[in-house]
Design a protein around this motif. Structure first.
Motif, PDB file in Angstrom:
ATOM      1  N   ALA A 244       0.834  -1.200   0.000  1.00 37.93           N
ATOM      2  CA  ALA A 244       0.000   0.000   0.000  1.00 37.93           C
ATOM      3  C   ALA A 244       0.872   1.255   0.000  1.00 37.93           C
ATOM      4  N   THR A 245       1.936   1.235   0.781  1.00 37.87           N
ATOM      5  CA  THR A 245       2.851   2.378   0.811  1.00 37.87           C
ATOM      6  C   THR A 245       3.462   2.604  -0.560  1.00 37.87           C
ATOM      7  N   ARG A 246       3.961   1.555  -1.162  1.00 41.33           N
ATOM      8  CA  ARG A 246       4.561   1.684  -2.503  1.00 41.33           C
ATOM      9  C   ARG A 246       3.553   2.231  -3.509  1.00 41.33           C
ATOM     10  N   ARG A 247       2.323   1.761  -3.440  1.00 38.33           N
ATOM     11  CA  ARG A 247       1.293   2.221  -4.373  1.00 38.33           C
ATOM     12  C   ARG A 247       0.947   3.690  -4.122  1.00 38.33           C
ATOM     13  N   LEU A 248       0.816   4.059  -2.859  1.00 38.89           N
ATOM     14  CA  LEU A 248       0.520   5.462  -2.538  1.00 38.89           C
ATOM     15  C   LEU A 248       1.591   6.401  -3.077  1.00 38.89           C
ATOM     16  N   LEU A 249       2.831   5.973  -3.019  1.00 40.32           N
ATOM     17  CA  LEU A 249       3.925   6.836  -3.442  1.00 40.32           C
ATOM     18  C   LEU A 249       4.021   6.996  -4.949  1.00 40.32           C
ATOM     19  N   THR A 250       3.189   6.288  -5.696  1.00 40.63           N
ATOM     20  CA  THR A 250       3.138   6.490  -7.147  1.00 40.63           C
ATOM     21  C   THR A 250       2.187   7.621  -7.520  1.00 40.63           C
ATOM     22  N   LEU A 251       1.390   8.084  -6.564  1.00 42.24           N
ATOM     23  CA  LEU A 251       0.455   9.170  -6.825  1.00 42.24           C
ATOM     24  C   LEU A 251       1.210  10.487  -7.005  1.00 42.24           C
ATOM     25  N   ASP A 252       0.562  11.413  -7.695  1.00 45.60           N
ATOM     26  CA  ASP A 252       1.159  12.723  -7.900  1.00 45.60           C
ATOM     27  C   ASP A 252       0.174  13.791  -7.470  1.00 45.60           C
ATOM     28  N   PRO A 253       0.428  14.478  -6.396  1.00 42.25           N
ATOM     29  CA  PRO A 253       1.631  14.393  -5.566  1.00 42.25           C
ATOM     30  C   PRO A 253       1.573  13.202  -4.616  1.00 42.25           C
ATOM     31  N   ALA A 254       2.735  12.687  -4.310  1.00 43.41           N
ATOM     32  CA  ALA A 254       2.816  11.543  -3.400  1.00 43.41           C
ATOM     33  C   ALA A 254       2.540  12.003  -1.971  1.00 43.41           C
ATOM     34  N   PRO A 255       1.752  11.250  -1.234  1.00 49.50           N
ATOM     35  CA  PRO A 255       1.498  11.613   0.158  1.00 49.50           C
ATOM     36  C   PRO A 255       2.693  11.269   1.039  1.00 49.50           C
ATOM     37  N   ARG A 256       2.719  11.843   2.194  1.00 44.52           N
ATOM     38  CA  ARG A 256       3.726  11.478   3.189  1.00 44.52           C
ATOM     39  C   ARG A 256       3.143  10.329   4.002  1.00 44.52           C
ATOM     40  N   VAL A 257       3.898   9.265   4.122  1.00 48.00           N
ATOM     41  CA  VAL A 257       3.401   8.052   4.768  1.00 48.00           C
ATOM     42  C   VAL A 257       4.065   7.864   6.123  1.00 48.00           C
ATOM     43  N   ILE A 258       3.228   7.639   7.120  1.00 46.57           N
ATOM     44  CA  ILE A 258       3.693   7.263   8.447  1.00 46.57           C
ATOM     45  C   ILE A 258       3.235   5.820   8.660  1.00 46.57           C
ATOM     46  N   ALA A 259       4.182   4.924   8.830  1.00 44.44           N
ATOM     47  CA  ALA A 259       3.846   3.522   9.066  1.00 44.44           C
ATOM     48  C   ALA A 259       3.513   3.329  10.540  1.00 44.44           C
ATOM     49  N   LEU A 260       2.373   2.740  10.819  1.00 45.02           N
ATOM     50  CA  LEU A 260       1.946   2.440  12.184  1.00 45.02           C
ATOM     51  C   LEU A 260       1.699   0.939  12.246  1.00 45.02           C
ATOM     52  N   SER A 261       2.497   0.243  13.047  1.00 41.59           N
ATOM     53  CA  SER A 261       2.468  -1.214  13.040  1.00 41.59           C
ATOM     54  C   SER A 261       2.407  -1.790  14.453  1.00 41.59           C
ATOM     55  N   GLY A 262       1.838  -2.956  14.542  1.00 42.78           N
ATOM     56  CA  GLY A 262       1.844  -3.697  15.787  1.00 42.78           C
ATOM     57  C   GLY A 262       3.186  -4.363  16.026  1.00 42.78           C
ATOM     58  N   ARG A 263       3.999  -4.406  15.009  1.00 37.90           N
ATOM     59  CA  ARG A 263       5.320  -5.011  15.129  1.00 37.90           C
ATOM     60  C   ARG A 263       6.322  -3.976  15.617  1.00 37.90           C
ATOM     61  N   THR A 264       7.332  -4.439  16.304  1.00 39.22           N
ATOM     62  CA  THR A 264       8.332  -3.519  16.848  1.00 39.22           C
ATOM     63  C   THR A 264       9.759  -3.893  16.458  1.00 39.22           C
ATOM     64  N   ASP A 265       9.909  -4.917  15.645  1.00 38.14           N
ATOM     65  CA  ASP A 265      11.250  -5.391  15.296  1.00 38.14           C
ATOM     66  C   ASP A 265      11.905  -4.535  14.216  1.00 38.14           C
ATOM     67  N   ALA A 266      13.221  -4.578  14.181  1.00 35.15           N
ATOM     68  CA  ALA A 266      14.002  -3.785  13.236  1.00 35.15           C
ATOM     69  C   ALA A 266      13.711  -4.173  11.786  1.00 35.15           C
ATOM     70  N   LEU A 267      13.466  -5.445  11.532  1.00 30.96           N
ATOM     71  CA  LEU A 267      13.180  -5.890  10.169  1.00 30.96           C
ATOM     72  C   LEU A 267      11.915  -5.218   9.629  1.00 30.96           C
ATOM     73  N   SER A 268      10.872  -5.161  10.452  1.00 27.36           N
ATOM     74  CA  SER A 268       9.624  -4.507  10.034  1.00 27.36           C
ATOM     75  C   SER A 268       9.834  -3.017   9.832  1.00 27.36           C
ATOM     76  N   ARG A 269      10.566  -2.409  10.747  1.00 31.06           N
ATOM     77  CA  ARG A 269      10.860  -0.975  10.632  1.00 31.06           C
ATOM     78  C   ARG A 269      11.618  -0.684   9.343  1.00 31.06           C
TER      79      ARG A 269
END
Length: 66
Positions: free
Chosen positions: A9-34
């Protein structure tokens, strides 16, 4: 998410013009997810365990950037 995961979803949103600023909010806390969220184009990664003030401040900070 039913059709896309957050990274897709983030990748798709960033194809829009203008691209929105995305803040990821996740239940995960690990470095890999970040790292995955940031590599997908999110400006910031927050855990759902963050307190309300941190989330609110982050939204204001990201929204206020030029």
């Amino acid at each position: 998410m039913p059709l896309l995961d957050g990274l897709a979803a983030t990748r798709r949103l960033l194809t829009l013009d203008p691209a929105p600023r995305v803040i990821a909010l996740s239940g995960r806390t690990d470095a890999l997810s970040r790292n995955a969220a940031l590599e997908a184009g999110a400006e910031v990664f927050l855990s759902k365990s963050e307190d309300y003030a941190t989330v609110a401040d982050t939204i204001v900070d990201v929204h206020g950037r030029s």
